[in-house]
Design an enzyme around this catalytic site. Structure first.
Site, PDB file in Angstrom:
ATOM      1  N   GLN A  11      69.220  -9.900  33.859  1.00 15.14           N
ATOM      2  CA  GLN A  11      68.691  -9.574  32.536  1.00 15.14           C
ATOM      3  C   GLN A  11      68.354 -10.798  31.696  1.00 15.14           C
ATOM      4  OE1 GLN A  11      72.052  -6.483  31.914  1.00 15.14           O
ATOM      5  NE2 GLN A  11      70.342  -5.720  30.715  1.00 15.14           N
TER       6      GLN A  11
ATOM      7  N   HIS B 177      76.283  -7.321  39.140  1.00 14.15           N
ATOM      8  CA  HIS B 177      75.894  -6.635  37.910  1.00 14.15           C
ATOM      9  C   HIS B 177      74.551  -5.940  38.171  1.00 14.15           C
ATOM     10  CE1 HIS B 177      76.283  -6.535  33.286  1.00 14.15           C
ATOM     11  NE2 HIS B 177      75.283  -5.734  33.611  1.00 14.15           N
TER      12      HIS B 177
ATOM     13  N   ASN C 210      80.459  -4.914  37.856  1.00 13.74           N
ATOM     14  CA  ASN C 210      80.243  -4.400  36.506  1.00 13.74           C
ATOM     15  C   ASN C 210      79.834  -2.933  36.534  1.00 13.74           C
ATOM     16  OD1 ASN C 210      79.480  -4.715  33.498  1.00 13.74           O
ATOM     17  ND2 ASN C 210      77.579  -3.956  34.402  1.00 13.74           N
ATOM     18  N   GLU C 211      80.564  -2.110  35.808  1.00 14.36           N
ATOM     19  CA  GLU C 211      80.182  -0.709  35.571  1.00 14.36           C
ATOM     20  C   GLU C 211      79.784   0.043  36.831  1.00 14.36           C
ATOM     21  OE1 GLU C 211      77.381  -0.098  32.454  1.00 14.36           O
ATOM     22  OE2 GLU C 211      78.637  -1.010  30.931  1.00 14.36           O
TER      23      GLU C 211
ATOM     24  N   ASN D 291      83.955  -1.816  28.983  1.00 10.32           N
ATOM     25  CA  ASN D 291      82.729  -1.744  28.184  1.00 10.32           C
ATOM     26  C   ASN D 291      82.743  -0.428  27.425  1.00 10.32           C
ATOM     27  OD1 ASN D 291      82.065  -4.074  29.528  1.00 10.32           O
ATOM     28  ND2 ASN D 291      80.300  -3.230  30.628  1.00 10.32           N
TER      29      ASN D 291
ATOM     30  N   GLU E 275      81.904  -5.474  26.870  1.00 15.15           N
ATOM     31  CA  GLU E 275      80.584  -5.179  26.309  1.00 15.15           C
ATOM     32  C   GLU E 275      80.738  -4.143  25.215  1.00 15.15           C
ATOM     33  OE1 GLU E 275      77.246  -3.897  28.824  1.00 15.15           O
ATOM     34  OE2 GLU E 275      77.930  -5.267  30.383  1.00 15.15           O
TER      35      GLU E 275
ATOM     36  N   SER F  87      66.252  -5.227  29.313  1.00 13.81           N
ATOM     37  CA  SER F  87      67.078  -4.040  29.568  1.00 13.81           C
ATOM     38  C   SER F  87      66.478  -3.231  30.719  1.00 13.81           C
ATOM     39  CB  SER F  87      67.159  -3.189  28.291  1.00 13.81           C
ATOM     40  OG  SER F  87      67.647  -1.911  28.598  1.00 13.81           O
ATOM     41  N   TRP F  88      67.313  -2.966  31.696  1.00 18.35           N
ATOM     42  CA  TRP F  88      66.905  -2.390  32.995  1.00 18.35           C
ATOM     43  C   TRP F  88      65.872  -1.281  32.909  1.00 18.35           C
ATOM     44  CZ3 TRP F  88      69.346  -5.319  36.487  1.00 18.35           C
ATOM     45  CH2 TRP F  88      70.549  -5.929  36.097  1.00 18.35           C
TER      46      TRP F  88
ATOM     47  N   LYS G 223      64.351  -3.019  23.385  1.00 18.33           N
ATOM     48  CA  LYS G 223      65.723  -2.653  23.046  1.00 18.33           C
ATOM     49  C   LYS G 223      66.554  -3.933  23.013  1.00 18.33           C
ATOM     50  CE  LYS G 223      69.194   0.859  24.141  1.00 18.33           C
ATOM     51  NZ  LYS G 223      69.799   1.724  25.162  1.00 18.33           N
TER      52      LYS G 223
ATOM     53  N   TYR H 268      69.640  -6.461  21.758  1.00 18.89           N
ATOM     54  CA  TYR H 268      71.073  -6.400  21.469  1.00 18.89           C
ATOM     55  C   TYR H 268      71.633  -7.731  20.967  1.00 18.89           C
ATOM     56  CZ  TYR H 268      71.943  -1.970  24.100  1.00 18.89           C
ATOM     57  OH  TYR H 268      71.982  -0.677  24.548  1.00 18.89           O
TER      58      TYR H 268
HETATM   59  C1  BGP Z   1      75.527  -1.747  30.229  1.00 24.08           C
HETATM   60  C2  BGP Z   1      75.149  -2.806  31.211  1.00 24.08           C
HETATM   61  C3  BGP Z   1      74.300  -3.881  30.670  1.00 24.08           C
HETATM   62  C4  BGP Z   1      73.373  -3.491  29.536  1.00 24.08           C
HETATM   63  C5  BGP Z   1      73.984  -2.515  28.567  1.00 24.08           C
HETATM   64  C6  BGP Z   1      73.017  -1.896  27.614  1.00 24.08           C
HETATM   65  O1  BGP Z   1      75.592  -0.536  30.908  1.00 24.08           O
HETATM   66  O2  BGP Z   1      76.280  -3.389  31.808  1.00 24.08           O
HETATM   67  O3  BGP Z   1      73.681  -4.504  31.739  1.00 24.08           O
HETATM   68  O4  BGP Z   1      72.101  -3.246  29.928  1.00 24.08           O
HETATM   69  O5  BGP Z   1      74.658  -1.479  29.209  1.00 24.08           O
HETATM   70  O6  BGP Z   1      72.313  -0.879  28.246  1.00 24.08           O
HETATM   71  P1  BGP Z   1      70.777  -0.678  28.059  1.00 24.08           P
HETATM   72  O7  BGP Z   1      70.150  -1.981  28.416  1.00 24.08           O
HETATM   73  O8  BGP Z   1      70.406   0.415  28.996  1.00 24.08           O
HETATM   74  O9  BGP Z   1      70.589  -0.301  26.648  1.00 24.08           O
END
Ligand code: BGP
Length: 468
Positions: free
Chosen positions: A19, A116, A159-160, A296, A374, A429-430, A436, A438
């Site tokens: 990212q 991640h 991660n997650e 997170n 997070e 953001s994926w 978006k 942050y």
């Molecule tokens: C979490 C991930 C991050 C990040 C974040 C915000 O799930 O670990 O990589 O992307 O969420 O999510 P998004 O970018 O979809 O808003």
């Protein structure tokens, strides 16, 4: 507003390799599961992201300047092993040594994840976490990193785990975009847990120095309205999103109560979970060996019972009110009046963080020390021009309320020792691309210039209290 932070508190910013780094084609890096997918999709490109691959010294400098003492980064598996296994790519290895050195030289402690969301493309093509051979490759990669990067003292394996499994196989917004493929969704969770547990067991067996754990995103599920049927729906969703993984991680077993819920959900969806002989011994062994837990937290869901067919729509554009989620035999997401939401329909509910911290401490004592790894607010920040402060009061409110929830849990005995804001700087953001944002620091993605947001000033002020 929160006035001060506890002594010794970890006050950090989070990033993830894919990212922020950009530079997806340089220095021998291999493809991840995202490269061709994003190209074919044509919505946005992972290059240059925040060009952290080249600009990390600037971002670490900013982190230091604005009072942070820690950073979360991840290692891109494909910079080290372009195909996921084989000979290490020395240019990739050298990059991470440079990055860690820069952090340490600046008094910023790196907390490093090995995975991640960025599985190597050819392992992904071969089944990703559903293929147990890929677990072996992950453990080899982890072992290489533990040995090579001995300057790192704080590790996270994955991660997650749920976000990946859920986005890939249930929600369908990560490749390979399956919708409600529940068998894959539960199997991926179990296999990721195994990968984590094997890496932890190896870390301890080989006596590597430092601490190791993993990161779960926890999403409390509340019934709304509060009826017995909705309570059951909430319990089912909670089992799938939180409880299965928490049990597996910190109890080393899926308890009968958890499995009753999981089995009900699997049956309702004609799905199966396969646990092989020996798997549970691996989880059991790891369950007491985690040194800490990365939690997170973004949002809870509010759920009502639902018996119809599964359907969902993902809000990846920030057009408020466009998301929906209905899971057959489980539940449907509803809005709770009075709970504000973001443009991406995420509930803003700091009490959920407090509830989860209390629950983890109460039900999963093996989690030991907790860090919020997070938490943050996705927002369409408005650029004001070069050198102009960006007004993100909403983000300050959001972070402030969550830090307050954290401190409340802490004052009641929960051992929570740090907070990493998602994210350090704006990043890619994926499934939402570049609008978006942050970050504490604004990234002009055209010029790669960084601008300061008000939240960075606020962060600095609180960080200052650590030095007083
Ligand atoms: C979490 C991930 C991050 C990040 C974040 C915000 O799930 O670990 O990589 O992307 O969420 O999510 P998004 O970018 O979809 O808003």
């Amino acid at each position: 507003r929160v006035q001060s932070l506890p002594k010794g508190f970890v006050w950090g910013g989070a990033t993830a390799a894919y990212q922020v780094e950009g530079a997806t084609k340089v220095d021998g890096k291999g493809k991840t599961m995202w490269d061709d997918y994003l190209k074919a999709q044509g919505r946005f490109s992972p290059d240059p992201a925040s060009d952290f691959y080249h600009l990390y010294p600037e971002d670490i400098e900013l982190a230091k300047l604005y009072g942070l003492n820690a950073i979360r980064v991840s290692i891109a598996w494909t910079r080290i092993f372009p195909k996921g296994y084989g000979e290490p790519n020395l240019a990739g290895v050298a990059y991470y040594h440079r990055l860690f050195k820069c952090c340490l030289d600046n008094g910023i402690t790196p907390y490093v994840s090995l995975h991640h969301f960025d599985s190597p493309k050819n392992l992904f093509d071969d089944g990703d976490w559903l293929n147990r051979k890929n677990i072996d490759y992950f453990v080899d990669y982890a072992d290489f990193c533990f040995k090579e990067f001995s300057e790192v003292k704080n590790w996270f394996t994955i991660n997650e785990l749920i976000s990946l499994a859920f986005s890939q196989y249930i929600q369908g917004n990560f490749p390979p975009n399956h919708h409600f493929d529940v068998t894959s969704g539960i199997q991926a969770q179990h296999n990721e847990l195994l990968a984590h547990a094997r890496a932890v067991n190896l870390f301890k067996e080989k006596g590597y120095q430092g601490r190791i754990g993993l990161i779960h995103v926890l999403q409390p599920v509340y019934p709304y309205p509060d009826t017995p049927a909705n309570e059951h729906a909430a319990a089912l969703e909670d089992a799938f999103m939180n409880r299965f993984l928490l049990d597996g991680t910190f109890k080393g077993e899926y308890t009968p109560e958890t499995m009753a819920l999981i089995n009900e959900l699997l049956e309702a969806n004609d799905a199966k979970l396969k646990i092989e002989p020996g798997d549970m011994d691996i989880l059991k062994k790891a369950s007491t060996q985690n040194d800490y837990f990365g939690m997170n937290y973004y949002q809870p869901s509010f759920v009502a019972a639902y018996e119809g067919e599964s359907t969902n729509s993902f809000n990846g554009t920030g057009e408020k009110g466009t998301s929906s989620f209905k899971f057959q035999g489980v539940g449907q997401h509803v809005k709770k009046p009075g709970v504000p939401t973001t443009d991406w329909d995420w509930n803003i509910y700091p009490a959920g963080m407090y509830d989860m911290l209390k629950r983890v401490a109460r039900e999963y004592p093996n989690s030991k020390t907790i860090y919020i790894t997070e938490n943050g607010l996705g927002y369409k920040d408005k650029y004001e021009g070069i050198g102009q402060l960006i007004d993100d009061e909403k983000r300050i409110d959001f972070i402030d309320q969550h830090v307050e929830a954290l401190l409340k849990a802490r004052s009641e005995g929960v051992d929570v020792q740090g907070y990493f804001v998602w994210s350090l700087q704006d990043q890619f953001s994926w499934a939402n691309g570049y609008n978006k944002r942050y970050g504490l620091f604004y990234v002009n993605f055209e010029t790669q210039a960084r601008e300061i947001k008000k939240s960075a000033l606020w962060f600095k002020e609180l960080g200052q209290t650590l030095k007083d």
